[in-house]
Scaffold this motif. Sequence first.
Motif, mmCIF file in Angstrom:
data_model
loop_
_atom_site.group_PDB
_atom_site.id
_atom_site.type_symbol
_atom_site.label_atom_id
_atom_site.label_comp_id
_atom_site.label_asym_id
_atom_site.label_seq_id
_atom_site.Cartn_x
_atom_site.Cartn_y
_atom_site.Cartn_z
ATOM 1 N N GLU B 85 -26.066 86.544 106.702
ATOM 2 C CA GLU B 85 -25.961 87.168 108.137
ATOM 3 C C GLU B 85 -24.399 87.143 108.478
ATOM 4 O OE1 GLU B 85 -29.055 86.889 111.218
ATOM 5 O OE2 GLU B 85 -27.499 85.950 112.460
ATOM 6 N N ALA B 86 -23.804 88.290 108.632
ATOM 7 C CA ALA B 86 -22.270 88.268 108.807
ATOM 8 C C ALA B 86 -21.885 89.712 108.951
ATOM 9 C CB ALA B 86 -21.401 87.817 107.465
ATOM 10 N N ASP B 87 -20.741 90.012 109.372
ATOM 11 C CA ASP B 87 -20.029 91.316 109.175
ATOM 12 C C ASP B 87 -19.585 91.688 107.962
ATOM 13 O OD1 ASP B 87 -18.673 90.821 112.365
ATOM 14 O OD2 ASP B 87 -20.610 91.673 111.925
ATOM 15 N N TYR B 88 -19.891 92.970 107.490
ATOM 16 C CA TYR B 88 -19.273 93.324 106.189
ATOM 17 C C TYR B 88 -18.488 94.630 106.230
ATOM 18 C CZ TYR B 88 -22.657 90.101 104.218
ATOM 19 O OH TYR B 88 -23.024 88.970 103.705
ATOM 20 N N TYR B 89 -17.510 94.645 105.721
ATOM 21 C CA TYR B 89 -16.265 95.728 105.672
ATOM 22 C C TYR B 89 -16.202 96.248 104.386
ATOM 23 C CZ TYR B 89 -15.137 94.285 110.422
ATOM 24 O OH TYR B 89 -15.447 93.613 111.708
ATOM 25 N N CYS B 90 -16.134 97.724 104.139
ATOM 26 C CA CYS B 90 -15.645 98.246 102.755
ATOM 27 C C CYS B 90 -14.228 98.681 102.971
ATOM 28 C CB CYS B 90 -16.361 99.602 102.574
ATOM 29 S SG CYS B 90 -16.240 100.873 103.531
ATOM 30 N N SER B 91 -13.492 98.792 101.807
ATOM 31 C CA SER B 91 -12.171 99.170 101.954
ATOM 32 C C SER B 91 -12.026 100.268 100.854
ATOM 33 C CB SER B 91 -11.133 98.207 102.050
ATOM 34 O OG SER B 91 -11.138 97.531 100.849
ATOM 35 N N SER B 92 -10.897 100.882 100.852
ATOM 36 C CA SER B 92 -10.723 101.928 99.780
ATOM 37 C C SER B 92 -9.237 102.365 99.648
ATOM 38 C CB SER B 92 -11.461 103.198 99.989
ATOM 39 O OG SER B 92 -11.132 104.189 98.712
ATOM 40 N N TYR B 93 -8.654 102.304 98.470
ATOM 41 C CA TYR B 93 -7.527 102.877 98.042
ATOM 42 C C TYR B 93 -7.360 104.556 98.737
ATOM 43 C CZ TYR B 93 -3.485 104.584 95.424
ATOM 44 O OH TYR B 93 -2.426 105.141 95.019
ATOM 45 N N THR B 94 -6.374 105.062 98.931
ATOM 46 C CA THR B 94 -6.225 106.462 99.537
ATOM 47 C C THR B 94 -5.193 107.268 98.608
ATOM 48 O OG1 THR B 94 -4.720 106.435 101.227
ATOM 49 C CG2 THR B 94 -6.612 105.422 101.779
ATOM 50 N N SER B 95 -5.406 108.583 98.835
ATOM 51 C CA SER B 95 -4.513 109.554 98.216
ATOM 52 C C SER B 95 -3.085 109.217 98.862
ATOM 53 C CB SER B 95 -4.872 110.769 98.310
ATOM 54 O OG SER B 95 -4.949 111.151 99.447
ATOM 55 N N SER B 96 -2.706 108.658 99.637
ATOM 56 C CA SER B 96 -1.347 108.309 100.317
ATOM 57 C C SER B 96 -0.877 107.023 99.748
ATOM 58 C CB SER B 96 -1.312 108.462 101.792
ATOM 59 O OG SER B 96 -1.821 109.466 102.488
ATOM 60 N N SER B 97 -1.628 106.412 98.933
ATOM 61 C CA SER B 97 -1.085 105.176 98.204
ATOM 62 C C SER B 97 -1.369 104.065 99.487
ATOM 63 C CB SER B 97 0.272 105.148 97.462
ATOM 64 O OG SER B 97 0.187 105.956 96.732
ATOM 65 N N THR B 98 -2.335 104.350 100.261
ATOM 66 C CA THR B 98 -2.467 103.257 101.465
ATOM 67 C C THR B 98 -3.889 102.799 101.209
ATOM 68 O OG1 THR B 98 -3.332 104.857 103.227
ATOM 69 C CG2 THR B 98 -1.095 104.306 102.966
ATOM 70 N N CYS B 99 -4.202 101.378 102.211
ATOM 71 C CA CYS B 99 -5.747 101.185 102.251
ATOM 72 C C CYS B 99 -6.166 101.506 103.515
ATOM 73 C CB CYS B 99 -5.611 99.654 102.163
ATOM 74 S SG CYS B 99 -7.202 98.503 102.099
ATOM 75 N N VAL B 100 -7.495 101.708 103.521
ATOM 76 C CA VAL B 100 -8.445 101.886 104.674
ATOM 77 C C VAL B 100 -9.717 101.253 104.558
ATOM 78 C CG1 VAL B 100 -9.517 104.122 103.835
ATOM 79 C CG2 VAL B 100 -9.108 104.009 106.236
#
Lengths: 118, 110
Positions: B85-100
């Motif tokens: 039981e917790a919060d879960y976050y995804c993240s991804s690399y982007t085409s701008s070389s950033t993270c979201v």
Amino acid sequence: QVQLVQSGSELRKPGASVKVSCKASGYMFTSYAMNWVRQAPGQGLEWMGWINTNTGNPTYAQGFTGRFVFSLDTSTAYLQISSLKAEDTAVYYCARDEGSTWYNFDYWGQGTPVIVSS
Amino acid sequence: QSALTQPASVSGSPGQSITISCTGTTSDVGAYNYVSWYQQHPGKAPKLMIYDVNDRPSGVSNRFSGSKSGNTASLTISGLQAEDEADYYCSSYTSSSTCVFGTGTKVTVL
């Protein structure tokens, strides 16, 4: 063991500045990039950018240019925020990028709450 | 860069399996196999659970697994336990070389 230890909670008035530190230990500091992540109260995670710990070159995410500055000293990363606004109230985390591919944050600091209030 | 879209909440009973989705675009999730998942308990720092779509860091339970299809990545927790039981976050690399990051999902164990 790898540790990222951040400075303590900060209370500032609007318009002031704050500098948050993130002291790394247990690994070669210059071998891993350091990222900064913001979490406003009750909100999600927001990537602020990263600093190359070898060259000192920072990269800022959209929305974190101008008032936000990443810097380094021996085994310590810093986040400075100037001209503070109420909406800067948040917990700020440093996070190490494990470096094998892209943006895998394997170690995190404990977070530094910054409260901006008059 | 807009945040990746996650359901606000997912729940399940102990022992069940649940899946959390993370929907992006052809400029992030759909373009790269660089999706990570983080678990965050209240008042604590996030913890890396999955990286590169389906790899687990050392020490993370094999009850956690990741996958991706098109612009949507997923985290599956099997054999749900109270400690999940917790919060879960995804993240991804982007085409701008950033993270979201994703918008976050609260997992409740019934």
